[in-house]
Design a protein around this motif. Structure first.
Motif, PDB file in Angstrom:
ATOM      1  N   HIS A 436      14.488 -62.439  -6.008  1.00  0.00           N
ATOM      2  CA  HIS A 436      15.486 -61.726  -5.381  1.00  0.00           C
ATOM      3  C   HIS A 436      14.635 -60.749  -4.239  1.00  0.00           C
ATOM      4  CE1 HIS A 436      18.897 -62.945  -8.022  1.00  0.00           C
ATOM      5  NE2 HIS A 436      17.992 -62.558  -8.861  1.00  0.00           N
ATOM      6  N   ARG A 437      15.343 -60.582  -3.137  1.00  0.00           N
ATOM      7  CA  ARG A 437      14.819 -59.555  -2.226  1.00  0.00           C
ATOM      8  C   ARG A 437      15.877 -58.528  -2.102  1.00  0.00           C
ATOM      9  NH1 ARG A 437      11.356 -58.892   2.287  1.00  0.00           N
ATOM     10  NH2 ARG A 437      10.036 -59.883   0.508  1.00  0.00           N
ATOM     11  N   ASP A 438      15.507 -57.307  -2.443  1.00  0.00           N
ATOM     12  CA  ASP A 438      16.726 -56.062  -2.675  1.00  0.00           C
ATOM     13  C   ASP A 438      15.942 -55.085  -1.554  1.00  0.00           C
ATOM     14  OD1 ASP A 438      18.668 -54.631  -3.297  1.00  0.00           O
ATOM     15  OD2 ASP A 438      18.340 -54.870  -5.187  1.00  0.00           O
ATOM     16  N   TRP A 439      16.803 -54.074  -1.373  1.00  0.00           N
ATOM     17  CA  TRP A 439      16.447 -53.034  -0.185  1.00  0.00           C
ATOM     18  C   TRP A 439      16.715 -51.389  -0.881  1.00  0.00           C
ATOM     19  CZ3 TRP A 439      13.910 -54.074   4.308  1.00  0.00           C
ATOM     20  CH2 TRP A 439      13.940 -55.525   4.426  1.00  0.00           C
ATOM     21  N   ALA A 440      15.916 -50.594  -0.901  1.00  0.00           N
ATOM     22  CA  ALA A 440      16.329 -49.347  -1.292  1.00  0.00           C
ATOM     23  C   ALA A 440      16.448 -48.568  -0.035  1.00  0.00           C
ATOM     24  CB  ALA A 440      15.378 -48.742  -2.264  1.00  0.00           C
ATOM     25  N   LEU A 441      17.027 -47.175  -0.176  1.00  0.00           N
ATOM     26  CA  LEU A 441      17.003 -46.506   0.906  1.00  0.00           C
ATOM     27  C   LEU A 441      16.284 -45.280   0.876  1.00  0.00           C
ATOM     28  CD1 LEU A 441      18.924 -46.536   3.617  1.00  0.00           C
ATOM     29  CD2 LEU A 441      20.554 -45.035   2.390  1.00  0.00           C
ATOM     30  N   ALA A 442      15.418 -45.139   1.529  1.00  0.00           N
ATOM     31  CA  ALA A 442      14.547 -43.921   1.537  1.00  0.00           C
ATOM     32  C   ALA A 442      15.189 -42.514   1.963  1.00  0.00           C
ATOM     33  CB  ALA A 442      13.336 -43.951   2.354  1.00  0.00           C
ATOM     34  N   ASP A 443      14.394 -41.586   1.426  1.00  0.00           N
ATOM     35  CA  ASP A 443      14.927 -40.042   1.878  1.00  0.00           C
ATOM     36  C   ASP A 443      15.412 -39.957   3.468  1.00  0.00           C
ATOM     37  OD1 ASP A 443      14.768 -39.703  -0.771  1.00  0.00           O
ATOM     38  OD2 ASP A 443      12.841 -38.535  -0.583  1.00  0.00           O
ATOM     39  N   ASP A 444      14.619 -40.598   4.444  1.00  0.00           N
ATOM     40  CA  ASP A 444      14.996 -40.371   5.548  1.00  0.00           C
ATOM     41  C   ASP A 444      15.675 -41.724   6.141  1.00  0.00           C
ATOM     42  OD1 ASP A 444      13.134 -42.578   5.626  1.00  0.00           O
ATOM     43  OD2 ASP A 444      11.664 -41.723   6.891  1.00  0.00           O
ATOM     44  N   GLY A 445      16.289 -42.412   5.478  1.00  0.00           N
ATOM     45  CA  GLY A 445      17.280 -43.405   5.953  1.00  0.00           C
ATOM     46  C   GLY A 445      16.688 -44.845   6.220  1.00  0.00           C
ATOM     47  N   THR A 446      15.323 -44.825   5.959  1.00  0.00           N
ATOM     48  CA  THR A 446      14.563 -46.018   6.206  1.00  0.00           C
ATOM     49  C   THR A 446      14.995 -46.850   5.056  1.00  0.00           C
ATOM     50  OG1 THR A 446      12.762 -45.171   7.471  1.00  0.00           O
ATOM     51  CG2 THR A 446      12.288 -47.056   6.297  1.00  0.00           C
ATOM     52  N   ARG A 447      15.215 -48.314   5.237  1.00  0.00           N
ATOM     53  CA  ARG A 447      15.365 -49.471   4.395  1.00  0.00           C
ATOM     54  C   ARG A 447      14.084 -49.898   3.930  1.00  0.00           C
ATOM     55  NH1 ARG A 447      17.853 -53.955   5.743  1.00  0.00           N
ATOM     56  NH2 ARG A 447      19.208 -54.170   3.933  1.00  0.00           N
ATOM     57  N   VAL A 448      13.570 -50.000   2.584  1.00  0.00           N
ATOM     58  CA  VAL A 448      12.363 -50.341   2.023  1.00  0.00           C
ATOM     59  C   VAL A 448      12.659 -51.589   1.139  1.00  0.00           C
ATOM     60  CG1 VAL A 448      10.450 -49.502   0.654  1.00  0.00           C
ATOM     61  CG2 VAL A 448      11.759 -47.898   1.937  1.00  0.00           C
ATOM     62  N   PRO A 449      11.892 -52.832   1.309  1.00  0.00           N
ATOM     63  CA  PRO A 449      12.327 -54.001   0.838  1.00  0.00           C
ATOM     64  C   PRO A 449      11.636 -54.051  -0.679  1.00  0.00           C
ATOM     65  CG  PRO A 449      10.484 -54.262   2.695  1.00  0.00           C
ATOM     66  CD  PRO A 449      10.907 -52.889   2.872  1.00  0.00           C
ATOM     67  N   ILE A 450      12.309 -54.588  -1.618  1.00  0.00           N
ATOM     68  CA  ILE A 450      11.744 -54.932  -3.027  1.00  0.00           C
ATOM     69  C   ILE A 450      11.744 -56.316  -3.300  1.00  0.00           C
ATOM     70  CG2 ILE A 450      12.017 -54.067  -5.377  1.00  0.00           C
ATOM     71  CD1 ILE A 450      13.787 -51.746  -4.421  1.00  0.00           C
TER      72      ILE A 450
END
Length: 698
Positions: A436-450
Motif C-alpha cells: 500500500h501507499r499511505d500518506w501522513a500529515l506533517a506538523d506543517d501540513g506537508t503530506r509524507v508518503p509511507i
C-alpha cells in the motif's frame, strides 16, 4: 528479557569543549580512543552484556536464520552480462560466504545469455576471482574494484580485510591466471582503463579519508612510479574516476554536496592533460556521459529537478537543451547507447525509465504494472546494443532482471530471484501479501508518503505489530525493495512500513532541500508524523511499533527517541550517526568537511551550532522513559565511528537508567557490517529476533 545481568559501567571522565561561548561537558569522550585497551575491554563487556540479555532469543535467532537460508537458493548464478567476446557473471555456492566472479566466451550465433538451471558452472567457464579463496584467514572481506580491461586481458581488483574501506589494488593477467607484481596499497573505490589497457587510473584518500587524488599507473610498473593526474585541495570536494561506456574518455568527477566539475582525458591518450567540461560554479551540479560527437550534460543550472543538455565533445562549450526542466520530474541519470538514450527519473515518488531514440522525437516511458515498485538500469557495458538490462522489484516482487528491446519495446524476463518454500513447505506466493501507499500529515501540513507491506487479511484495528523504517538524508530514496528475511516478520503478522521523510529524494530535489541544513528537523517530525498516522489509521499501536534506521537513519532514530519516546516500543539504530555535533565540529574526522554542505558548519556559524545542538541525539538525552534501544555498530567503521553509539548508550544509561539499552559492536567489520552472506543473515536474524521479542511475536 531477563534482568539478571548488570550492564557494564562506563567510567565518566569529564571533557570540556567550548564553541560560540557554549561550553559542553562530554563524560564519555574517552571512548573515541580506539587503540586504548580500556576502550576495547569496555566494548567487549558491552557485547557480553548484550549476549546475556538476548540469550533467551538464541533459538528464535537460529529459526529466523534457517528460514532465510531455506528460502534462498544458495547455489545460484547471476544473469550473464555480455561485454565484448565474453559473458560475465557471478556464482554462489552453498556453504560459501562469497561470490565467485566468472566469464565464458560468447559462442557463434549466441545472442541470449546462457543459463544454468541449478546454478552449476557454465560449460567453458573461466574463474576470474574467487572471493572465498581471497577471504581465507580473514574475518572480513570486501571487494572494491573489479574492472576488466577493454581488451579482456587484465583484471584490476582491490581487497579490504578490515572494513575500513582502504583497499589494496592488484592486476591479474587473465590469459595466464598470474598476478602481476603491480600492487598499490590504500586505494579507494573507482578505476578506469585506457583504450589499449596499458594504463590504469585509480583513486586514493587523504588523512581525513576523503577521496582526493586520481593516479595514473602503467601496467607492469611499480606503484612508486605512479603519477598524480588530478589532486583536489578544496576539502569540500571528493573525486572519482570512470571510463565512459563508449570507452572513448576517462571521466574525473569532482563533486561536493552541491557543486560539481568534470574533467576528461581521451582514453586513447592516457598521458594527456585533463580538460574541464565546465568550470565549477557554486550550487551547480552536472554529470557527463559521452555519446558520439557530443557530451550529454545532466544538470541543475536553473533546473531544480535537473534538465538534460549536450555540448560538443571536440570543443566543449555552451549547453544545448535536450530535455527541458519539468518541476516534479527529477532526472537522476542518463545512459548513452549508440542509437538510444535512457534517462532514469522519478516522479510522484516512483522511479522510471525514459527511452529517447537518437534522431527521433518518439520518446517513451517504460510501463510497469504495480502501484509501488523500484526500477533501474542494471549493468549495460555494451555501447552498440539494441537492448538494455534492467532490474525491477517491489515490496512483494523478488528482484527481477529483464532485457528490454529499445526498438520493439518488448521486455523479456531473464531471471527472478528464486524464493524457495518456507518452513511450511509452501512456495512463495506474492498474492498472499499486499502493498500500500499511505500518506501522513506533517506538523506543517506537508503530506509524507509511507510504503507498506503485510500479509493479506492483516487486521486494521491496531492489533498488528509494525516495523517502521526510515533514512531521510543525502537525497537518498528508500524505494520499495524485496527482502527474503522480511518474510519471516510478515508471516508472523508484522506490518513493514517505510517513512519517506523529507531529506530523502523520493519527491524530487525540493523534498531533499526541505530536510537538510536548517530544515533538518523536518526529517524527524515527518517520521513521528508517520508513526502517529500508522496508529491512527489502525495499522498498529504505539506499544507494538518498532522504529529502525541505519547510518544517517540512525541519527533519525536517536532524534525521534528524544522527540517522541512514547511513539515506539523499540528502536533499532544501526551504525547510528548519533553524536553528529561532535563529529561535524572536528574537521580531522573522515567526511566532516565534505558534510558541511549537508548539515551546515557549526564551527563557523553559531546559528548552525545552536540548531544542531538542539537535535543531536547524544546532546539531548533526557531523564524520560525511552523505548528499548538496540544500537549496532562496527569497530572499523570509518563513516560513522563506533564511539558515537557507544557514548550514546552510556549516556542513556546514566541519564535514564530505567530503560533497556543494548550495544552490539562487530569487532572486525566496517560500515556495512559483516561481509559474508551467512554472517549478514545471522546479523539480520539477531535484529529481527529482538524486534519480535519487543512486540511479543517471538
Amino acid at each position: 528479557m531477563t534482568t539478571e545481568t548488570a550492564p557494564p559501567a562506563a567510567k565518566r571522565v569529564p571533557s570540556e569543549r567550548t564553541h560560540h561561548g557554549d561550553t559542553v561537558v562530554d563524560e564519555y569522550a574517552w571512548l573515541a580512543a580506539k587503540d586504548d585497551p580500556e576502550t576495547i575491554a569496555y566494548l567487549t563487556a558491552e557485547n557480553e552484556y548484550t549476549d546475556a540479555r538476548t540469550a533467551h532469543l538464541a533459538a528464535l535467532r537460529e529459526e529466523l536464520f534457517e528460514e532465510t537460508r531455506r528460502r534462498t537458493r544458495e547455489t545460484d548464478l547471476s544473469v550473464p552480462t555480455r561485454k565484448g567476446g565474453y559473458w560475465y557473471y557471478t556464482r554462489t555456492v552453498e556453504g560459501q560466504q562469497y561470490g565467485v566472479q566468472c566469464r565464458r566466451a560468447v559462442r557463434d550465433g549466441e545472442t541470449d545469455p546462457p543459463v544454468s538451471a541449478d546454478g552449476a558452472p557454465l560449460d567453458g567457464e573461466e574463474v576470474l576471482l574467487d572471493g572465498n579463496l581471497l577471504a581465507e584467514g580473514h574475518d572480513f572481506f570486501s571487494l572494491g574494484a573489479f574492472d576488466v580491461s577493454p581488451d579482456g586481458r587484465w583484471l584490476a581488483y582491490s581487497t579490504d580485510f578490515s572494513g575500513d574501506e582502504r583497499f589494496t589494488l592488484r592486476v591479474k593477467d587473465l590469459t595466464t591466471g598470474e598476478l602481476l607484481p603491480d600492487e598499490v596499497p590504500d586505494t579507494f573505490y573507482g578505476t578506469a582503463w585506457s583504450t589499449d589497457a596499458s594504463v590504469l587510473f585509480y583513486v586514493t584518500v587523504d588523512d581525513a579519508w576523503r577521496p582526493n587524488r586520481v593516479w595514473r599507473h602503467t601496467v607492469g610498473s611499480a606503484a612508486a612510479e605512479d603519477v598524480v593526474v588530478h589532486q583536489e585541495d578544496d576539502e569540500r570536494f571528493w573525486v572519482g574516476v570512470e571510463l565512459t561506456r563508449s570507452e572513448k574518455f576517462i571521466l574525473i568527477d569532482v563533486h561536493s554536496k552541491v557543486t560539481s566539475e568534470v574533467l576528461v582525458i581521451p582514453a586513447g591518450n592516457p598521458t594527456g592533460t585533463p580538460a574541464v567540461i565546465a568550470p565549477r560554479r557554486q550550487g551547480v551540479e552536472y554529470a557527463v556521459e559521452h555519446h558520439g560527437h557530443r557530451f550529454l550534460i545532466l544538470h541543475n543550472d536553473g533546473a531544480e529537478d535537473f534538465a538534460l543538455a549536450f555540448t560538443s565533445a571536440d570543443v566543449p562549450g555552451d549547453w544545448v537543451p535536450l530535455i527541458e526542466h519539468t518541476p516534479g520530474t527529477r532526472l537522476e541519470a542518463v545512459d548513452a547507447f549508440a542509437n538510444h538514450l535512457v534517462v532514469s527519473l522519478r516522479t510522484e515518488g516512483l522511479t522510471g525509465l525514459r527511452v529517447l531514440p537518437v534522431g527521433s522525437d518518439d520518446a517513451h516511458d517504460i510501463d510497469f504494472p504495480e502501484p509501488l515498485y523500484s526500477v533501474g538500469l542494471d549493468a549495460n557495458p555494451e555501447y552498440r546494443t539494441g537492448q538494455v538490462r534492467l532490474r525491477y522489484s517491489s515490496l512483494i516482487t523478488p528482484d527481477s532482471v529483464y532485457d528490454y528491446d529499445l526498438v520493439t519495446r518488448q521486455m523479456v524476463l531473464r531471471k527472478q530471484k528464486p524464493v524457495l518454500p518456507g518452513p511450511d513447505g509452501r512456495p512463495y506466493d506474492p498474492t498472499e501479501y499486499e502493498q500500500h501507499r499511505d500518506w501522513a500529515l506533517a506538523d506543517d501540513g506537508t503530506r509524507v508518503p509511507i510504503s507498506l507491506v503485510c500479509r493479506v487479511g492483516t487486521p486494521r484495528d491496531g492489533s498488528a505489530p509494525c516495523e517502521l523504517y526510515g533514512y531521510g538524508s543525502y537525497e537518498a530514496s528508500m524505494d520499495p525493495w524485496f527482502s527474503v528475511a522480511r518474510l519471516s516478520l510478515l508471516d508472523r503478522g508484522v506490518v513493514f512500513a517505510v517513512a519517506h521523510t523529507r531529506g530523502g529524494g523520493e519527491l524530487g530535489r525540493r523534498w531533499y532541500d526541505q530536510g537538510k541544513l536548517l530544515a533538518k528537523k523536518n526529517t524527524f517530525t515527518d517520521f513521528v508524523a508517520c508513526a502517529r498516522h500508522l496508529v491512527k489509521a489502525g495499522w498498529t499501536a504505539s506499544d507494538r511499533l518498532v522504529a529502525r534506521g541505519a547510518s544517517a537513519g540512525g541519527l533519525l532514530m536517536g532524534a525521534v527517541a528524544n522527540l517522541a519516546p512514547d511513539a515506539f516500543t523499540g528502536i533499532v539504530a544501526q551504525v547510528p550517526f548519533v553524536d553528529a555535533l561532535t563529529s561535524i565540529l572536528d574537521p580531522s574526522l573522515p567526511l566532516t568537511v565534505t558534510e558541511w554542505e549537508e548539515w551546515g558548519n557549526p564551527l563557523e556559524d553559531p546559528e548552525v551550532y545552536a540548531y544542531m545542538k538542539s537535535y543531536t541525539p547524544y546532546e539531548n538525552v533526557a531523564a524520560v522513559d525511552y523505548p528499548a534501544i538496540l544500537a549496532v555498530t562496527s569497530l572499523n567503521d570509518t563513516r560513522v565511528l563506533y564511539s558515537e553509539p557507544a557514548k550514546w548508550i552510556a549516556r542513556l544509561r546514566a541519564t535514564a537508567p530505567e530503560g533497556d539499552y543494548l550495544l552490539k559492536t562487530e569487532m572486525g567489520a566496517g560500515h556495512g557490517g559483516p561481509s559474508g552472506r551467512y554472517d549478514a543473515w545471522r546479523e539480520e536474524a539477531f535484529i529481527n529476533a529482538w524486534i519480535l521479542d519487543r512486540i511479543d511475536r517471538a
